[in-house]
Design a protein around this motif. Structure first.
Motif, PDB file in Angstrom:
ATOM      1  N   VAL A 124       0.834  -1.203   0.000  1.00 34.64           N
ATOM      2  CA  VAL A 124       0.000   0.000   0.000  1.00 34.64           C
ATOM      3  C   VAL A 124       0.869   1.253   0.000  1.00 34.64           C
ATOM      4  CG1 VAL A 124      -1.647   1.327   1.390  1.00 34.64           C
ATOM      5  CG2 VAL A 124      -1.985  -1.127   1.062  1.00 34.64           C
ATOM      6  N   PHE A 125       1.900   1.277   0.826  1.00 40.52           N
ATOM      7  CA  PHE A 125       2.787   2.432   0.923  1.00 40.52           C
ATOM      8  C   PHE A 125       3.468   2.711  -0.413  1.00 40.52           C
ATOM      9  CE2 PHE A 125       6.859   4.480   1.738  1.00 40.52           C
ATOM     10  CZ  PHE A 125       6.471   5.551   2.520  1.00 40.52           C
ATOM     11  N   VAL A 126       4.018   1.689  -1.030  1.00 38.99           N
ATOM     12  CA  VAL A 126       4.741   1.855  -2.298  1.00 38.99           C
ATOM     13  C   VAL A 126       3.797   2.334  -3.397  1.00 38.99           C
ATOM     14  CG1 VAL A 126       6.002   0.608  -4.110  1.00 38.99           C
ATOM     15  CG2 VAL A 126       6.604   0.254  -1.719  1.00 38.99           C
ATOM     16  N   MET A 127       2.618   1.746  -3.476  1.00 35.84           N
ATOM     17  CA  MET A 127       1.660   2.169  -4.505  1.00 35.84           C
ATOM     18  C   MET A 127       1.250   3.626  -4.312  1.00 35.84           C
ATOM     19  SD  MET A 127      -0.936  -1.011  -4.909  1.00 35.84           S
ATOM     20  CE  MET A 127      -0.505  -2.479  -5.795  1.00 35.84           C
ATOM     21  N   SER A 128       1.098   4.043  -3.072  1.00 31.55           N
ATOM     22  CA  SER A 128       0.679   5.411  -2.788  1.00 31.55           C
ATOM     23  C   SER A 128       1.820   6.406  -3.003  1.00 31.55           C
ATOM     24  CB  SER A 128       0.177   5.506  -1.345  1.00 31.55           C
ATOM     25  OG  SER A 128      -0.084   6.841  -1.011  1.00 31.55           O
ATOM     26  N   ARG A 129       2.951   6.171  -2.345  1.00 29.98           N
ATOM     27  CA  ARG A 129       4.042   7.147  -2.364  1.00 29.98           C
ATOM     28  C   ARG A 129       4.876   7.125  -3.634  1.00 29.98           C
ATOM     29  NH1 ARG A 129       1.763  10.333   1.020  1.00 29.98           N
ATOM     30  NH2 ARG A 129       2.049   9.851   3.178  1.00 29.98           N
ATOM     31  N   PHE A 130       5.052   5.967  -4.237  1.00 32.38           N
ATOM     32  CA  PHE A 130       5.908   5.874  -5.412  1.00 32.38           C
ATOM     33  C   PHE A 130       5.127   5.653  -6.696  1.00 32.38           C
ATOM     34  CE2 PHE A 130       8.572   4.630  -1.815  1.00 32.38           C
ATOM     35  CZ  PHE A 130       9.561   5.587  -1.937  1.00 32.38           C
ATOM     36  N   GLY A 131       3.915   5.096  -6.558  1.00 28.52           N
ATOM     37  CA  GLY A 131       3.081   4.884  -7.733  1.00 28.52           C
ATOM     38  C   GLY A 131       2.117   6.018  -7.981  1.00 28.52           C
ATOM     39  N   GLY A 132       1.930   6.864  -6.974  1.00 29.26           N
ATOM     40  CA  GLY A 132       1.045   8.012  -7.106  1.00 29.26           C
ATOM     41  C   GLY A 132      -0.427   7.646  -7.200  1.00 29.26           C
ATOM     42  N   LEU A 133      -0.779   6.473  -6.709  1.00 26.94           N
ATOM     43  CA  LEU A 133      -2.174   6.020  -6.793  1.00 26.94           C
ATOM     44  C   LEU A 133      -2.979   6.521  -5.602  1.00 26.94           C
ATOM     45  CD1 LEU A 133      -1.577   2.292  -7.850  1.00 26.94           C
ATOM     46  CD2 LEU A 133      -2.049   4.251  -9.328  1.00 26.94           C
ATOM     47  N   ASN A 135      -6.173   6.131  -2.819  1.00 25.56           N
ATOM     48  CA  ASN A 135      -6.646   4.999  -2.006  1.00 25.56           C
ATOM     49  C   ASN A 135      -7.643   4.147  -2.775  1.00 25.56           C
ATOM     50  OD1 ASN A 135      -5.036   5.890   0.039  1.00 25.56           O
ATOM     51  ND2 ASN A 135      -6.688   6.586   1.370  1.00 25.56           N
ATOM     52  N   ALA A 136      -8.517   4.793  -3.543  1.00 28.71           N
ATOM     53  CA  ALA A 136      -9.516   4.047  -4.322  1.00 28.71           C
ATOM     54  C   ALA A 136      -8.838   3.194  -5.403  1.00 28.71           C
ATOM     55  CB  ALA A 136     -10.511   5.010  -4.951  1.00 28.71           C
ATOM     56  N   GLN A 137      -7.820   3.744  -6.056  1.00 28.51           N
ATOM     57  CA  GLN A 137      -7.108   2.990  -7.095  1.00 28.51           C
ATOM     58  C   GLN A 137      -6.375   1.794  -6.486  1.00 28.51           C
ATOM     59  OE1 GLN A 137      -4.900   6.407  -8.488  1.00 28.51           O
ATOM     60  NE2 GLN A 137      -5.994   6.390 -10.455  1.00 28.51           N
ATOM     61  N   ILE A 138      -5.745   2.027  -5.345  1.00 26.59           N
ATOM     62  CA  ILE A 138      -5.029   0.937  -4.665  1.00 26.59           C
ATOM     63  C   ILE A 138      -6.029  -0.134  -4.236  1.00 26.59           C
ATOM     64  CG2 ILE A 138      -3.648   0.320  -2.634  1.00 26.59           C
ATOM     65  CD1 ILE A 138      -2.480   3.203  -2.775  1.00 26.59           C
ATOM     66  N   ALA A 139      -7.161   0.296  -3.700  1.00 22.70           N
ATOM     67  CA  ALA A 139      -8.197  -0.648  -3.261  1.00 22.70           C
ATOM     68  C   ALA A 139      -8.659  -1.512  -4.427  1.00 22.70           C
ATOM     69  CB  ALA A 139      -9.376   0.108  -2.659  1.00 22.70           C
ATOM     70  N   GLY A 140      -8.851  -0.910  -5.586  1.00 32.46           N
ATOM     71  CA  GLY A 140      -9.276  -1.646  -6.768  1.00 32.46           C
ATOM     72  C   GLY A 140      -8.244  -2.675  -7.212  1.00 32.46           C
ATOM     73  N   LEU A 142      -5.881  -4.062  -5.327  1.00 34.82           N
ATOM     74  CA  LEU A 142      -5.627  -5.097  -4.318  1.00 34.82           C
ATOM     75  C   LEU A 142      -6.897  -5.831  -3.877  1.00 34.82           C
ATOM     76  CD1 LEU A 142      -2.991  -3.255  -2.070  1.00 34.82           C
ATOM     77  CD2 LEU A 142      -2.581  -4.931  -3.877  1.00 34.82           C
ATOM     78  N   GLY A 143      -8.061  -5.411  -4.376  1.00 29.69           N
ATOM     79  CA  GLY A 143      -9.308  -6.075  -4.037  1.00 29.69           C
ATOM     80  C   GLY A 143      -9.718  -5.890  -2.588  1.00 29.69           C
ATOM     81  N   MET A 144      -9.626  -4.657  -2.101  1.00 29.49           N
ATOM     82  CA  MET A 144     -10.036  -4.342  -0.725  1.00 29.49           C
ATOM     83  C   MET A 144     -10.744  -3.003  -0.717  1.00 29.49           C
ATOM     84  SD  MET A 144      -6.290  -3.299   0.885  1.00 29.49           S
ATOM     85  CE  MET A 144      -5.537  -4.833   0.465  1.00 29.49           C
ATOM     86  N   SER A 145     -11.275  -2.637   0.422  1.00 29.94           N
ATOM     87  CA  SER A 145     -11.985  -1.361   0.513  1.00 29.94           C
ATOM     88  C   SER A 145     -10.992  -0.206   0.667  1.00 29.94           C
ATOM     89  CB  SER A 145     -12.941  -1.378   1.713  1.00 29.94           C
ATOM     90  OG  SER A 145     -12.209  -1.269   2.912  1.00 29.94           O
ATOM     91  N   PRO A 146     -11.405   0.995   0.226  1.00 30.84           N
ATOM     92  CA  PRO A 146     -10.545   2.170   0.416  1.00 30.84           C
ATOM     93  C   PRO A 146     -10.246   2.428   1.897  1.00 30.84           C
ATOM     94  CG  PRO A 146     -12.238   2.660  -1.202  1.00 30.84           C
ATOM     95  CD  PRO A 146     -12.571   1.309  -0.615  1.00 30.84           C
ATOM     96  N   LYS A 147     -11.172   2.085   2.780  1.00 29.59           N
ATOM     97  CA  LYS A 147     -10.943   2.258   4.223  1.00 29.59           C
ATOM     98  C   LYS A 147      -9.796   1.364   4.693  1.00 29.59           C
ATOM     99  CE  LYS A 147     -13.311   5.109   6.681  1.00 29.59           C
ATOM    100  NZ  LYS A 147     -12.628   6.297   7.140  1.00 29.59           N
TER     101      LYS A 147
END
Length: 166
Positions: A124-133, A135-140, A142-147
């Protein structure tokens, strides 16, 4: 070692050793009171710096003032480094914003810290900080909720911050 060299070494050790014997307990108490547990390490670093910078310590007229000045500068340097590291982890500072050597050191530190994260938090950290995604994009992806993504990101930042304070 010649007799003259040996005598100079004994004098040097005697001066600094005498300063240490007379002022170490005072310095340790003072720094513990001001910096808590970090005061112990700061006191040791202060004596190391004293030995390197002031040699035998015989010319020191106001040792307590000098000790506090050295300790204060070391504490300030340490706080600045910690702030830079935290800013780097939180994405507020790019490694390239610093000098080449400092940037390399920061990049290695950041890599070590990130590799130390549990797998679920790291992704999650890498996708957010280095991938610029988002929370909703990461959730999609990884198949989990944005929360859940938000919770993991919060945990990842807390883990990294705790590691930096060690």
């Amino acid at each position: 070692m010649s007799d003259r060299t040996g005598e100079l070494e004994r004098r040097r050790e005697g001066g600094l050793a005498d300063l240490y014997r007379r002022h170490a307990p005072w310095l340790a108490r003072r720094l513990r009171g001001r910096f808590g547990e970090e005061g112990e390490d700061l006191a040791q670093d202060t004596w190391r710096k004293m030995a390197a910078a002031y040699g035998d310590g015989r010319g020191v007229r106001h040792p307590r003032a000098l000790l506090m000045m050295v300790a204060g500068r070391l504490a300030s340097d340490s706080a600045a480094k910690r702030a830079r590291r935290e800013a780097l982890v939180e994405g507020r500072l790019a490694p390239e914003a610093e000098g080449a050597e400092a940037a390399q050191e920061a990049a290695v530190l950041l890599e070590e810290l990130i590799l130390g994260l549990p797998d679920d938090l790291r992704s999650v950290f890498v996708m957010s900080r280095f991938g610029g995604l988002s929370n909703a994009q990461i959730a999609g992806r990884l198949g989990m909720s944005p929360k859940t993504v938000e919770w993991r990101m919060t945990r990842a930042l807390a883990h990294l911050t705790a590691q930096l304070r060690r």
